[in-house]
Design a protein around this motif. Sequence first.
Motif, PDB file in Angstrom:
ATOM      1  N   LEU A   1       0.829  -1.218   0.000  1.00 31.30           N
ATOM      2  CA  LEU A   1       0.000   0.000   0.000  1.00 31.30           C
ATOM      3  C   LEU A   1       0.860   1.263   0.000  1.00 31.30           C
ATOM      4  CD1 LEU A   1      -3.037  -0.724   2.349  1.00 31.30           C
ATOM      5  CD2 LEU A   1      -3.021  -0.428  -0.123  1.00 31.30           C
ATOM      6  N   VAL A   2       1.959   1.209   0.693  1.00 28.60           N
ATOM      7  CA  VAL A   2       2.875   2.353   0.695  1.00 28.60           C
ATOM      8  C   VAL A   2       3.422   2.573  -0.714  1.00 28.60           C
ATOM      9  CG1 VAL A   2       5.065   3.239   1.592  1.00 28.60           C
ATOM     10  CG2 VAL A   2       3.452   2.092   3.128  1.00 28.60           C
ATOM     11  N   ALA A   3       3.797   1.495  -1.386  1.00 29.35           N
ATOM     12  CA  ALA A   3       4.298   1.605  -2.768  1.00 29.35           C
ATOM     13  C   ALA A   3       3.197   2.132  -3.690  1.00 29.35           C
ATOM     14  CB  ALA A   3       4.800   0.251  -3.252  1.00 29.35           C
ATOM     15  N   PHE A   4       1.983   1.639  -3.493  1.00 30.19           N
ATOM     16  CA  PHE A   4       0.831   2.117  -4.272  1.00 30.19           C
ATOM     17  C   PHE A   4       0.655   3.621  -4.067  1.00 30.19           C
ATOM     18  CE2 PHE A   4      -3.672   3.284  -4.153  1.00 30.19           C
ATOM     19  CZ  PHE A   4      -4.071   2.949  -5.434  1.00 30.19           C
ATOM     20  N   HIS A   5       0.633   4.043  -2.815  1.00 29.94           N
ATOM     21  CA  HIS A   5       0.470   5.449  -2.468  1.00 29.94           C
ATOM     22  C   HIS A   5       1.554   6.305  -3.117  1.00 29.94           C
ATOM     23  CE1 HIS A   5       1.419   8.923   0.152  1.00 29.94           C
ATOM     24  NE2 HIS A   5       0.110   9.085   0.134  1.00 29.94           N
ATOM     25  N   ASP A   6       2.803   5.876  -2.983  1.00 27.68           N
ATOM     26  CA  ASP A   6       3.917   6.642  -3.543  1.00 27.68           C
ATOM     27  C   ASP A   6       3.813   6.768  -5.060  1.00 27.68           C
ATOM     28  OD1 ASP A   6       4.843   6.868  -0.966  1.00 27.68           O
ATOM     29  OD2 ASP A   6       6.444   5.382  -1.203  1.00 27.68           O
ATOM     30  N   ASP A   7       3.417   5.684  -5.726  1.00 31.94           N
ATOM     31  CA  ASP A   7       3.293   5.716  -7.179  1.00 31.94           C
ATOM     32  C   ASP A   7       2.165   6.649  -7.617  1.00 31.94           C
ATOM     33  OD1 ASP A   7       4.125   4.919  -9.765  1.00 31.94           O
ATOM     34  OD2 ASP A   7       2.487   3.468  -9.867  1.00 31.94           O
ATOM     35  N   VAL A   8       1.032   6.570  -6.931  1.00 33.69           N
ATOM     36  CA  VAL A   8      -0.098   7.458  -7.263  1.00 33.69           C
ATOM     37  C   VAL A   8       0.306   8.912  -7.059  1.00 33.69           C
ATOM     38  CG1 VAL A   8      -2.414   8.184  -6.537  1.00 33.69           C
ATOM     39  CG2 VAL A   8      -1.912   5.755  -6.861  1.00 33.69           C
ATOM     40  N   ILE A   9       0.928   9.208  -5.936  1.00 31.99           N
ATOM     41  CA  ILE A   9       1.324  10.584  -5.635  1.00 31.99           C
ATOM     42  C   ILE A   9       2.322  11.098  -6.666  1.00 31.99           C
ATOM     43  CG2 ILE A   9       2.437  12.096  -3.940  1.00 31.99           C
ATOM     44  CD1 ILE A   9      -0.483  11.141  -3.264  1.00 31.99           C
ATOM     45  N   SER A  10       3.248  10.260  -7.105  1.00 34.86           N
ATOM     46  CA  SER A  10       4.222  10.718  -8.101  1.00 34.86           C
ATOM     47  C   SER A  10       3.540  11.041  -9.430  1.00 34.86           C
ATOM     48  CB  SER A  10       5.322   9.676  -8.307  1.00 34.86           C
ATOM     49  OG  SER A  10       4.842   8.561  -9.025  1.00 34.86           O
ATOM     50  N   LYS A  11       2.526  10.293  -9.784  1.00 32.35           N
ATOM     51  CA  LYS A  11       1.798  10.569 -11.027  1.00 32.35           C
ATOM     52  C   LYS A  11       0.940  11.830 -10.898  1.00 32.35           C
ATOM     53  CE  LYS A  11       1.571   5.770 -12.615  1.00 32.35           C
ATOM     54  NZ  LYS A  11       2.972   5.815 -12.876  1.00 32.35           N
ATOM     55  N   VAL A  12       0.336  12.006  -9.746  1.00 31.21           N
ATOM     56  CA  VAL A  12      -0.564  13.141  -9.529  1.00 31.21           C
ATOM     57  C   VAL A  12       0.209  14.445  -9.348  1.00 31.21           C
ATOM     58  CG1 VAL A  12      -2.304  14.053  -7.932  1.00 31.21           C
ATOM     59  CG2 VAL A  12      -2.417  11.686  -8.646  1.00 31.21           C
ATOM     60  N   THR A  13       1.423  14.368  -8.878  1.00 27.49           N
ATOM     61  CA  THR A  13       2.237  15.571  -8.667  1.00 27.49           C
ATOM     62  C   THR A  13       2.427  16.342  -9.967  1.00 27.49           C
ATOM     63  OG1 THR A  13       3.344  14.542  -6.804  1.00 27.49           O
ATOM     64  CG2 THR A  13       4.452  16.403  -7.823  1.00 27.49           C
ATOM     65  N   LYS A  14       2.577  15.641 -11.067  1.00 30.45           N
ATOM     66  CA  LYS A  14       2.725  16.296 -12.373  1.00 30.45           C
ATOM     67  C   LYS A  14       1.505  17.153 -12.709  1.00 30.45           C
ATOM     68  CE  LYS A  14       5.146  12.294 -14.218  1.00 30.45           C
ATOM     69  NZ  LYS A  14       5.070  11.227 -15.215  1.00 30.45           N
ATOM     70  N   VAL A  15       0.346  16.710 -12.267  1.00 25.11           N
ATOM     71  CA  VAL A  15      -0.916  17.368 -12.602  1.00 25.11           C
ATOM     72  C   VAL A  15      -1.106  18.659 -11.807  1.00 25.11           C
ATOM     73  CG1 VAL A  15      -3.427  17.047 -12.624  1.00 25.11           C
ATOM     74  CG2 VAL A  15      -1.939  15.159 -13.199  1.00 25.11           C
TER      75      VAL A  15
ATOM     76  N   MET B   1      -6.469   3.961 -11.817  1.00 25.38           N
ATOM     77  CA  MET B   1      -6.875   4.339 -13.174  1.00 25.38           C
ATOM     78  C   MET B   1      -6.941   5.853 -13.318  1.00 25.38           C
ATOM     79  SD  MET B   1      -9.616   1.524 -14.464  1.00 25.38           S
ATOM     80  CE  MET B   1     -10.342   0.965 -12.945  1.00 25.38           C
ATOM     81  N   GLY B   2      -7.442   6.532 -12.284  1.00 27.23           N
ATOM     82  CA  GLY B   2      -7.475   7.990 -12.308  1.00 27.23           C
ATOM     83  C   GLY B   2      -6.072   8.573 -12.411  1.00 27.23           C
TER      84      GLY B   2
ATOM     85  N   ASP C   1      -1.865  11.147 -15.572  1.00 25.76           N
ATOM     86  CA  ASP C   1      -0.476  11.091 -16.014  1.00 25.76           C
ATOM     87  C   ASP C   1      -0.401  11.051 -17.543  1.00 25.76           C
ATOM     88  OD1 ASP C   1       2.400  10.762 -15.461  1.00 25.76           O
ATOM     89  OD2 ASP C   1       2.100   8.751 -16.299  1.00 25.76           O
ATOM     90  N   HIS C   2      -1.250  10.252 -18.147  1.00 28.35           N
ATOM     91  CA  HIS C   2      -1.279  10.147 -19.607  1.00 28.35           C
ATOM     92  C   HIS C   2      -1.629  11.498 -20.247  1.00 28.35           C
ATOM     93  CE1 HIS C   2      -2.012   8.515 -23.603  1.00 28.35           C
ATOM     94  NE2 HIS C   2      -3.159   9.171 -23.595  1.00 28.35           N
ATOM     95  N   ALA C   3      -2.622  12.170 -19.688  1.00 31.21           N
ATOM     96  CA  ALA C   3      -3.039  13.466 -20.244  1.00 31.21           C
ATOM     97  C   ALA C   3      -1.882  14.461 -20.235  1.00 31.21           C
ATOM     98  CB  ALA C   3      -4.228  14.013 -19.464  1.00 31.21           C
ATOM     99  N   VAL C   4      -1.138  14.494 -19.147  1.00 29.44           N
ATOM    100  CA  VAL C   4      -0.016  15.425 -19.038  1.00 29.44           C
ATOM    101  C   VAL C   4       1.117  15.016 -19.976  1.00 29.44           C
ATOM    102  CG1 VAL C   4       1.787  16.293 -17.492  1.00 29.44           C
ATOM    103  CG2 VAL C   4      -0.567  16.129 -16.689  1.00 29.44           C
ATOM    104  N   GLU C   5       1.467  13.729 -19.967  1.00 28.90           N
ATOM    105  CA  GLU C   5       2.586  13.246 -20.783  1.00 28.90           C
ATOM    106  C   GLU C   5       2.323  13.379 -22.281  1.00 28.90           C
ATOM    107  OE1 GLU C   5       5.662  12.225 -19.844  1.00 28.90           O
ATOM    108  OE2 GLU C   5       5.082  12.830 -17.827  1.00 28.90           O
TER     109      GLU C   5
ATOM    110  N   TRP D   1     -13.381  10.631 -15.481  1.00 30.12           N
ATOM    111  CA  TRP D   1     -13.116   9.473 -14.626  1.00 30.12           C
ATOM    112  C   TRP D   1     -12.936   9.907 -13.169  1.00 30.12           C
ATOM    113  CZ3 TRP D   1     -13.649   4.428 -14.987  1.00 30.12           C
ATOM    114  CH2 TRP D   1     -13.159   3.655 -13.942  1.00 30.12           C
ATOM    115  N   CYS D   2     -12.211  10.973 -12.954  1.00 25.40           N
ATOM    116  CA  CYS D   2     -11.896  11.413 -11.600  1.00 25.40           C
ATOM    117  C   CYS D   2     -13.085  12.047 -10.885  1.00 25.40           C
ATOM    118  CB  CYS D   2     -10.706  12.366 -11.620  1.00 25.40           C
ATOM    119  SG  CYS D   2      -9.180  11.543 -12.129  1.00 25.40           S
ATOM    120  N   GLU D   3     -14.149  12.319 -11.601  1.00 25.08           N
ATOM    121  CA  GLU D   3     -15.368  12.830 -10.967  1.00 25.08           C
ATOM    122  C   GLU D   3     -16.196  11.709 -10.347  1.00 25.08           C
ATOM    123  OE1 GLU D   3     -17.202  15.039 -14.123  1.00 25.08           O
ATOM    124  OE2 GLU D   3     -15.821  16.729 -13.892  1.00 25.08           O
ATOM    125  N   LYS D   4     -15.854  10.451 -10.623  1.00 29.59           N
ATOM    126  CA  LYS D   4     -16.558   9.303 -10.058  1.00 29.59           C
ATOM    127  C   LYS D   4     -16.194   9.134  -8.592  1.00 29.59           C
ATOM    128  CE  LYS D   4     -16.700   6.660 -14.305  1.00 29.59           C
ATOM    129  NZ  LYS D   4     -17.179   5.373 -14.694  1.00 29.59           N
TER     130      LYS D   4
END
Length: 154
Positions: A36-50, A97-98, A103-107, A121-124
């Motif tokens: 879960l910590v790895a999951f959290h870190d990966d999500v946060i790294s992707k969201v930071t770009k946004v 997925m969000g 991340d895809h939109a930014v990249e 998607w993120c409004e769900k």
Amino acid sequence: MWTCFVLKVLTIWEGTTNILSLDVLRAITKSRGEVLVAFHDDVISKVTKVSRVQDLKDQGHRVKEATLQVMNFVQKNPDKLNMAARDLAYSLSRIYMGALLLDHAVECGLIQTDTQTARRWCEKDLYLVVTNHNLGHYNSSEDDLSLVYQHYKA
């Protein structure tokens, strides 16, 4: 001469999502929460770009908040995880997925269709497990027993 190798894959025939959800819990337990910590870190790294993109900043915040809420739920409710396993697995997948869509939109240069897809998607409800917990779905009660055993005669 051809050599033929047969790979046998055993299918889970009943309750696939429930079985997979219990496997998610097994992985969390076996890793003592490190997964879960790895999951959290990966999500946060992707969201930071946004966070630098005005059009998707709110959605990035929603994904980040959903991640924190789910992590908080898991830490504070270990006794409810078996009952909430399916919703937890769905929450983790929706959050990820969000994060991937953002991340895809930014990249890919913020193409309108990518940003619109990520936004929608993120409004769900990204953290179904928290929503259902707040609604009292994981509280064992006499009402639950009556739903299952109504008209049951021993």
